[in-house]
Enzyme design. Structure first.
Site, mmCIF file in Angstrom:
data_model
loop_
_atom_site.group_PDB
_atom_site.id
_atom_site.type_symbol
_atom_site.label_atom_id
_atom_site.label_comp_id
_atom_site.label_asym_id
_atom_site.label_seq_id
_atom_site.Cartn_x
_atom_site.Cartn_y
_atom_site.Cartn_z
ATOM 1 N N PRO A 59 0.805 -1.166 0.075
ATOM 2 C CA PRO A 59 0.010 0.098 -0.125
ATOM 3 C C PRO A 59 0.792 1.338 -0.038
ATOM 4 O O PRO A 59 0.944 2.067 0.914
ATOM 5 C CB PRO A 59 -0.756 -0.157 1.280
ATOM 6 C CG PRO A 59 -0.045 -0.905 2.093
ATOM 7 C CD PRO A 59 0.746 -1.912 1.142
ATOM 8 N N CYS A 60 1.618 1.626 -1.124
ATOM 9 C CA CYS A 60 2.295 2.805 -1.276
ATOM 10 C C CYS A 60 1.406 4.024 -1.285
ATOM 11 O O CYS A 60 1.720 5.277 -0.777
ATOM 12 C CB CYS A 60 3.220 2.903 -2.367
ATOM 13 S SG CYS A 60 2.196 2.531 -3.838
#
Lengths: 321, 175
Positions: free
Chosen positions: A217-218
């Protein structure tokens, strides 16, 4: 040969087939009638029959391939298998998405501009054999849709980080994968997590090339000021959308989205509790970059945190903006 | 990773590799070519395996891939001639050298092999597919991109040529 009567010529295929055990019953009957009356064809029949036996003997000859040939094939197949990524392009609320997986895990999620794969990283990656196979990635796609529809908060997929560009890149991705659902951390925080506090820009660059957006989850990594700063090139609006799905609000500023840092719950590094942003504990934090902020108490508690016993966020929840 | 409806690819290799390899040995008559083509057959099959329908005949499909590769391999006429020259030379040497090959039975087999190697490619492939591997004419026709009748005619022409070449020589009786 030149004097063979036309009847004999005509029947020869059937004769050859019958004599070598390859004819059907009707042919066999015809051949038998002919052969009874024709001595040359009787001789030909016998020769075909002997030939059939010699061919069968040749066919039975035990030319078993050496074990080494099989072993060499197995080793090439193993190599091919290890290099293989199975992929498919799906429609999603975020646009066309390519999902690819190896035997080890999901290895690529890519936002595509249309279904054109020519610019896909899948085809540009060295040493990768890409095979289209919907069945293998369909389940990942379905879970991803559920995630985007807020019906699921975790994508518990085994990850294959083979498309990471370096060991540093891999470590950035692994650290990012540890940021809980519904929370954000800063680029500086991720840099600290991997023990390279000065490498903030390199972390941002590494996440720009995240081969597994959404899954790693950047989108939960934001600027120190709370500005979303960037996502998968110029897709900041997508980042805002993904955060909104997780209950992290972002307000639109002049030229960027920004998360309201003062309206979020806080986890200090190593703590098992979450605090109000006004908690006195925060003044004593050693590495404030590593602070994680949650959009809601529910997300903080889903991440296994308890309310701080000093500031009591459970008794004095933040007003939702 | 398993593909629904078909056994895992390992099982396909285990079941069919020896036969496909033998087929290629008989049609190319050179061990190194046969091994290379067999490898290529299974590597291609691996890539396409997941597109196969659950009721597909895997064996016939593998033969078709192997046949297609063999045809591509021999497409250059010069190459084919060279290969044949070598086959004849090596077989003749084998018959002359090995004492076990002196046996009449083996001699007939070697002679069949040498004659098969001299057949035009399509006839050779059709002949081996039909007479040795017992594939039906429809399957052979599909592998060779021809009609079922042509496949049958190829097999007959092959038999006839071998018979004509052998005429005047006694074939030993066995069994």
């Amino acid at each position: 040969m030149s004097r063979t009567p036309s009847q004999c010529l005509e029947i020869e295929p059937a004769l050859a087939a019958t004599a070598t055990g390859d004819g059907d019953a009707a042919e066999a009957a015809r051949v038998e009638t002919h052969v009874r009356a024709c001595a040359p064809c009787r001789a030909a029949f016998a020769r075909y029959r002997d030939l059939g036996r010699a061919v069968a003997a040749w066919g039975r000859a035990p030319e078993t391939p050496p074990d080494a040939a099989r072993a060499r094939l197995e080793s090439r197949l193993a190599n091919l298998r290890a290099r293989t990524l199975l992929y498919r392009v799906f429609s999603s609320p975020l646009g066309d998405l390519l999902i690819a997986r190896s035997e080890d895990g999901v290895s690529l999620v890519e936002y595509l501009a249309g279904r054109d794969l020519r610019h896909s990283r899948l085809l540009r990656a060295a040493g990768v054999e890409a095979l289209e196979d919907g069945a293998e990635v369909e389940v990942l796609y379905r879970e991803l849709l559920e995630y985007l529809e807020h019906k699921r908060t975790r994508l518990e997929w085994p990850l294959d980080l083979r498309l990471a560009r370096s060991d540093f890149h891999r470590r950035v991705l692994e650290a990012t994968a540890g940021i809980p659902y519904g929370a954000v951390m800063s680029y500086a925080g991720v840099a600290c997590e991997i023990g390279k506090p000065a490498a903030v820009r390199a972390v941002a660059q590494a996440l720009r090339w995240n081969p597994l957006p959404i899954v790693v989850p950047c989108h939960r990594v934001v600027g120190a000021s709370g500005a979303l700063t960037g996502y998968a090139g110029a897709r900041v609006a997508l980042k805002q959308r993904l955060l909104a799905v997780e209950g992290v609000p972002a307000v639109r500023g002049r030229d960027d989205y920004r998360i309201p840092r003062d309206a979020m719950y806080v986890r200090t590094p190593g703590s098992a509790e979450y605090c109000l942003p006004s908690c006195t504990w925060l003044e004593r934090v050693e590495q404030p970059q590593r602070i994680v902020r949650f959009g809601s108490r529910a997300s903080a508690e889903a991440a296994g945190l308890a309310p701080c016993t000093d500031c009591r966020p459970d008794l004095h929840p933040l007003a939702r903006s | 990773m398993s593909v629904m409806g078909q056994p895992p690819f390992d099982a396909v290799v285990a079941t069919h590799h020896a036969e496909i390899h033998r087929y290629l040995l008989r049609t190319t008559a050179r061990a190194s070519e046969a091994e290379d083509l067999a490898q290529e057959t299974f590597l291609r099959a691996y890539r396409a395996y997941r597109t196969l329908t659950p009721d597909a005949n895997v064996r016939a499909w593998l033969f078709a891939i192997a046949t297609n590769l063999t045809r591509n391999h021999f497409r250059a006429e010069g190459r084919r001639r060279r290969a044949h020259a070598e086959v004849r030379a090596s077989r003749a040497a084998a018959v002359a050298d090995g004492p076990e090959h002196a046996a009449l039975y083996n001699e007939a087999r070697a002679r069949v092999e040498a004659l098969v190697a001299r057949l035009p490619l399509k006839q050779r492939l059709a002949f081996v597919l039909r007479r040795i591997h017992d594939l039906d004419y429809d399957t052979i026709a599909r592998s060779l991109d021809c009609s079922s009748e042509s496949a049958r005619a190829h097999v007959f022409q092959a038999l006839r040529k071998i018979r004509v070449s052998l005429d005047g020589r006694e074939l030993p009786h066995q069994e």
